[in-house]
Scaffold this active site. Structure first.
Site, PDB file in Angstrom:
ATOM      1  N   ILE A  26       0.754  -1.215   0.047  1.00 49.05           N
ATOM      2  CA  ILE A  26      -0.013   0.163   0.398  1.00 49.05           C
ATOM      3  C   ILE A  26       1.330   1.288   0.240  1.00 49.05           C
ATOM      4  O   ILE A  26       0.648   1.785  -0.623  1.00 49.05           O
ATOM      5  CB  ILE A  26      -0.734  -0.019   1.265  1.00 49.05           C
ATOM      6  CG1 ILE A  26      -2.029  -1.072   0.847  1.00 49.05           C
ATOM      7  CG2 ILE A  26      -1.478   1.286   1.224  1.00 49.05           C
ATOM      8  CD1 ILE A  26      -2.832  -1.530   2.373  1.00 49.05           C
ATOM      9  N   ASP A  45      11.190   3.197   4.790  1.00 47.97           N
ATOM     10  CA  ASP A  45      10.714   1.601   5.515  1.00 47.97           C
ATOM     11  C   ASP A  45      12.417   1.087   6.108  1.00 47.97           C
ATOM     12  O   ASP A  45      13.390   2.101   5.466  1.00 47.97           O
ATOM     13  CB  ASP A  45      10.781   1.094   3.797  1.00 47.97           C
ATOM     14  CG  ASP A  45       9.975  -0.160   4.322  1.00 47.97           C
ATOM     15  OD1 ASP A  45       8.987   0.011   3.397  1.00 47.97           O
ATOM     16  OD2 ASP A  45      10.187  -1.053   4.399  1.00 47.97           O
ATOM     17  N   ASP A  68      13.567   3.220  10.685  1.00 52.58           N
ATOM     18  CA  ASP A  68      12.971   2.122  11.922  1.00 52.58           C
ATOM     19  C   ASP A  68      11.778   2.885  12.898  1.00 52.58           C
ATOM     20  O   ASP A  68      12.193   3.742  13.123  1.00 52.58           O
ATOM     21  CB  ASP A  68      13.880   1.111  12.776  1.00 52.58           C
ATOM     22  CG  ASP A  68      12.399   0.161  13.303  1.00 52.58           C
ATOM     23  OD1 ASP A  68      11.415   0.313  14.012  1.00 52.58           O
ATOM     24  OD2 ASP A  68      12.943  -0.980  14.234  1.00 52.58           O
ATOM     25  N   VAL A  69      10.394   2.290  12.022  1.00 53.19           N
ATOM     26  CA  VAL A  69       9.096   4.057  12.871  1.00 53.19           C
ATOM     27  C   VAL A  69       9.375   3.930  13.951  1.00 53.19           C
ATOM     28  O   VAL A  69       8.642   5.183  15.250  1.00 53.19           O
ATOM     29  CB  VAL A  69       8.189   3.752  12.728  1.00 53.19           C
ATOM     30  CG1 VAL A  69       7.576   4.268  10.795  1.00 53.19           C
ATOM     31  CG2 VAL A  69       6.940   2.107  12.386  1.00 53.19           C
ATOM     32  N   TYR A 162      -2.550  -6.622  17.108  1.00 56.82           N
ATOM     33  CA  TYR A 162      -3.157  -5.833  16.070  1.00 56.82           C
ATOM     34  C   TYR A 162      -4.464  -5.084  16.167  1.00 56.82           C
ATOM     35  O   TYR A 162      -4.257  -4.285  15.983  1.00 56.82           O
ATOM     36  CB  TYR A 162      -2.823  -7.248  14.463  1.00 56.82           C
ATOM     37  CG  TYR A 162      -3.494  -5.769  13.677  1.00 56.82           C
ATOM     38  CD1 TYR A 162      -2.490  -6.021  12.853  1.00 56.82           C
ATOM     39  CD2 TYR A 162      -4.366  -6.187  12.113  1.00 56.82           C
ATOM     40  CE1 TYR A 162      -2.743  -5.281  10.982  1.00 56.82           C
ATOM     41  CE2 TYR A 162      -4.589  -5.912  11.207  1.00 56.82           C
ATOM     42  CZ  TYR A 162      -3.953  -4.424  10.714  1.00 56.82           C
ATOM     43  OH  TYR A 162      -3.513  -4.297   9.718  1.00 56.82           O
ATOM     44  N   LYS A 166      -4.656  -1.039  15.944  1.00 59.44           N
ATOM     45  CA  LYS A 166      -5.635  -0.427  15.090  1.00 59.44           C
ATOM     46  C   LYS A 166      -6.830   0.160  16.375  1.00 59.44           C
ATOM     47  O   LYS A 166      -6.801   0.949  14.902  1.00 59.44           O
ATOM     48  CB  LYS A 166      -5.723  -1.554  14.112  1.00 59.44           C
ATOM     49  CG  LYS A 166      -4.341  -2.347  13.158  1.00 59.44           C
ATOM     50  CD  LYS A 166      -3.950  -1.473  12.192  1.00 59.44           C
ATOM     51  CE  LYS A 166      -2.296  -1.538  12.066  1.00 59.44           C
ATOM     52  NZ  LYS A 166      -2.086  -0.479  10.944  1.00 59.44           N
ATOM     53  N   VAL A 195      -6.655  -6.570   1.766  1.00 60.14           N
ATOM     54  CA  VAL A 195      -5.809  -5.791   1.053  1.00 60.14           C
ATOM     55  C   VAL A 195      -4.606  -6.825  -0.097  1.00 60.14           C
ATOM     56  O   VAL A 195      -3.615  -7.335   1.067  1.00 60.14           O
ATOM     57  CB  VAL A 195      -5.191  -4.671   1.395  1.00 60.14           C
ATOM     58  CG1 VAL A 195      -4.779  -3.919   0.378  1.00 60.14           C
ATOM     59  CG2 VAL A 195      -5.797  -4.109   1.999  1.00 60.14           C
ATOM     60  N   THR A 197      -1.466  -7.887  -0.748  1.00 56.69           N
ATOM     61  CA  THR A 197      -0.374  -7.677  -0.715  1.00 56.69           C
ATOM     62  C   THR A 197       0.721  -8.997   0.277  1.00 56.69           C
ATOM     63  O   THR A 197      -0.473  -9.718   0.614  1.00 56.69           O
ATOM     64  CB  THR A 197      -0.417  -6.418   0.032  1.00 56.69           C
ATOM     65  OG1 THR A 197      -0.222  -6.631   1.368  1.00 56.69           O
ATOM     66  CG2 THR A 197      -0.948  -4.988  -0.038  1.00 56.69           C
TER      67      THR A 197
HETATM   68  N1  LIG Z   1      -2.604  -6.168   2.974  1.00 58.14           N
HETATM   69  C1  LIG Z   1      -4.108  -5.881   4.218  1.00 58.14           C
HETATM   70  O1  LIG Z   1      -4.783  -6.710   4.300  1.00 58.14           O
HETATM   71  C2  LIG Z   1      -4.178  -4.460   5.107  1.00 58.14           C
HETATM   72  C3  LIG Z   1      -5.637  -4.548   6.109  1.00 58.14           C
HETATM   73  C4  LIG Z   1      -5.778  -3.231   7.109  1.00 58.14           C
HETATM   74  C5  LIG Z   1      -4.608  -3.137   7.147  1.00 58.14           C
HETATM   75  N2  LIG Z   1      -3.452  -3.127   6.296  1.00 58.14           N
HETATM   76  C6  LIG Z   1      -2.625  -1.681   7.415  1.00 58.14           C
HETATM   77  O2  LIG Z   1      -1.631  -0.979   5.400  1.00 58.14           O
HETATM   78  C7  LIG Z   1      -0.663  -0.768   6.428  1.00 58.14           C
HETATM   79  C8  LIG Z   1       0.569  -0.914   4.916  1.00 58.14           C
HETATM   80  O3  LIG Z   1       0.074  -2.555   4.483  1.00 58.14           O
HETATM   81  P1  LIG Z   1       0.366  -3.851   3.211  1.00 58.14           P
HETATM   82  O4  LIG Z   1      -0.714  -4.328   3.132  1.00 58.14           O
HETATM   83  O5  LIG Z   1       0.788  -3.025   2.612  1.00 58.14           O
HETATM   84  O6  LIG Z   1       1.919  -4.000   4.389  1.00 58.14           O
HETATM   85  P2  LIG Z   1       3.465  -4.837   3.514  1.00 58.14           P
HETATM   86  O7  LIG Z   1       3.371  -6.138   4.839  1.00 58.14           O
HETATM   87  O8  LIG Z   1       2.849  -4.624   2.107  1.00 58.14           O
HETATM   88  O9  LIG Z   1       4.303  -4.143   3.444  1.00 58.14           O
HETATM   89  C9  LIG Z   1       4.788  -3.362   5.039  1.00 58.14           C
HETATM   90  C10 LIG Z   1       5.838  -2.548   4.513  1.00 58.14           C
HETATM   91  O10 LIG Z   1       6.268  -1.819   6.067  1.00 58.14           O
HETATM   92  C11 LIG Z   1       7.822  -1.392   6.176  1.00 58.14           C
HETATM   93  N3  LIG Z   1       8.302  -1.762   8.014  1.00 58.14           N
HETATM   94  C12 LIG Z   1       7.254  -2.767   8.522  1.00 58.14           C
HETATM   95  N4  LIG Z   1       7.864  -2.243   9.782  1.00 58.14           N
HETATM   96  C13 LIG Z   1       8.193  -1.386   9.368  1.00 58.14           C
HETATM   97  C14 LIG Z   1       8.766  -0.023  11.033  1.00 58.14           C
HETATM   98  N5  LIG Z   1       9.332  -0.819  11.772  1.00 58.14           N
HETATM   99  N6  LIG Z   1       9.668   0.509   9.919  1.00 58.14           N
HETATM  100  C15 LIG Z   1       9.906   1.001   8.535  1.00 58.14           C
HETATM  101  N7  LIG Z   1       9.088   0.102   8.271  1.00 58.14           N
HETATM  102  C16 LIG Z   1       7.825  -0.988   8.265  1.00 58.14           C
HETATM  103  C17 LIG Z   1       7.782  -2.996   5.388  1.00 58.14           C
HETATM  104  O11 LIG Z   1       9.303  -2.950   5.604  1.00 58.14           O
HETATM  105  C18 LIG Z   1       6.858  -3.087   4.501  1.00 58.14           C
HETATM  106  O12 LIG Z   1       8.172  -2.533   3.361  1.00 58.14           O
HETATM  107  C19 LIG Z   1      -0.419  -1.267   7.520  1.00 58.14           C
HETATM  108  O13 LIG Z   1      -0.273  -0.874   8.547  1.00 58.14           O
HETATM  109  C20 LIG Z   1      -0.807  -1.920   7.407  1.00 58.14           C
HETATM  110  O14 LIG Z   1      -1.721  -3.157   9.387  1.00 58.14           O
HETATM  111  C21 LIG Z   1      -3.324  -3.602   5.830  1.00 58.14           C
END
Ligand SMILES: NC(=O)c1ccc[n+]([C@@H]2O[C@H](COP(=O)([O-])OP(=O)(O)OC[C@H]3O[C@@H](n4cnc5c(N)ncnc54)[C@H](O)[C@@H]3O)[C@@H](O)[C@H]2O)c1
Length: 257
Positions: A26, A45, A68-69, A162, A166, A195, A197
């Site tokens: 995302i 990232d 790292d956030v 989680y 959230k 989503v 991913t």
């Molecule tokens: N994919 C889903 O189903 C979904 C649904 C609801 C919410 N979300 C939320 O959307 C956001 C993005 O999800 P996504 O599906 O793109 O995930 P993803 O796993 O594809 O990507 C997440 C990215 O965050 C980075 N990351 C993780 N921890 C980190 C840290 N401590 N510091 C810096 N970077 C870090 C990872 O390296 C990765 O590039 C997240 O907050 C997730 O909780 C995702």
């Protein structure tokens, strides 16, 4: 702020955005869309190589920085560097996130803490760093990534850290929106359904669970990264100039049930 040059309030011309967790998924799609809409974007990232590759693929309006956030010193240094390089910060997307999915009775304190550190404390640290810049500037927009799991008890599998993180992001969004509304800074969140991913790679590999996702989702499909990035763009853009403290579900009707 409206965009008189193009006549569309959905564009981000001249704005500087930071997107966390932008190496893939995302966050990466959001960074691409923001650049298409005229912004300069810094991809943040913990995965430095993938973030650099993503920025290079997006083009010269994109750059990357390892961060790292959940690490206070890295976050504060990273945002100081963004302002030194770009001169300002208009948009933050708090997108970095993770999940460790275990039944609660089998979840260690360390695993609970890591998810809270990244999803909740990471959002706080980045919002605090961005908020210091934006309130001084008198303008800015922050979009947090919540989840349908921050607004419901779930049902597909246990995921307590989680869901708690959230849920907290939902109210962090509302509280920051109220705190900074008078200083020109809007704070909103998107709450996606599942989503498509890597985040749900294990789920996608399990056809029984995927059938259950389709059954639980009135629209019967996963969201795409476009579905979520488009909603993030709306909340970040001048089109949402009077919108703050809002949690925008992008969920195919999940929460309407
Ligand atoms: N994919 C889903 O189903 C979904 C649904 C609801 C919410 N979300 C939320 O959307 C956001 C993005 O999800 P996504 O599906 O793109 O995930 P993803 O796993 O594809 O990507 C997440 C990215 O965050 C980075 N990351 C993780 N921890 C980190 C840290 N401590 N510091 C810096 N970077 C870090 C990872 O390296 C990765 O590039 C997240 O907050 C997730 O909780 C995702």
């Amino acid at each position: 702020m409206t965009n008189s040059a193009t006549g569309t309030p959905f564009r981000l011309d001249g704005q500087v955005a930071a997107v966390t967790g932008a190496a893939r998924g995302i966050g990466r799609r959001t960074a691409e869309l923001f650049v298409t809409m005229g912004a300069r974007v810094v991809l943040l990232d913990r995965d430095s190589d993938d973030a650099q590759a993503a920025a290079a693929a997006i083009g010269e309006a994109a750059s990357a920085r390892a961060l790292d956030v959940a690490d206070e010193a890295q976050v504060d240094a990273g945002f100081a560097e963004i302002v030194a390089a770009q001169g300002r910060l208009d948009i933050l997307v708090n997108n970095a996130g993770m999940a460790i999915r275990h039944p609660t009775t089998e979840l260690s304190l360390a695993d609970w803490q890591r998810v809270i550190d990244v999803n909740l404390t990471g959002s706080f640290l980045c919002a605090r760093a961005a908020g210091r810049l934006m309130t001084a500037q008198g303008s800015g927009a922050i979009v947090n990534l919540a989840s349908i799991m921050g607004l419901s008890g779930g049902g597909l599998y246990p995921n307590i850290s989680y869901q708690a993180s959230k849920g907290a992001v939902v109210n962090l969004t509302r509280a920051l929106a109220v705190e900074w509304a008078g200083q020109g800074v809007r704070v909103n969140a998107v709450a996606p359904t599942w989503v498509d991913t890597e985040f749900i790679a294990a789920l996608k590999a399990n056809e029984t669970l995927m059938a259950e996702v389709r059954r639980m989702t009135p629209m019967g499909r996963l969201a795409s990264t476009d579905d979520i990035a488009n909603a993030i763009l709306y909340l970040a853009s001048p089109a949402a100039g009077m919108v703050t403290g809002h949690i925008l579900a992008v969920d195919g009707g999940f929460l309407a049930q």
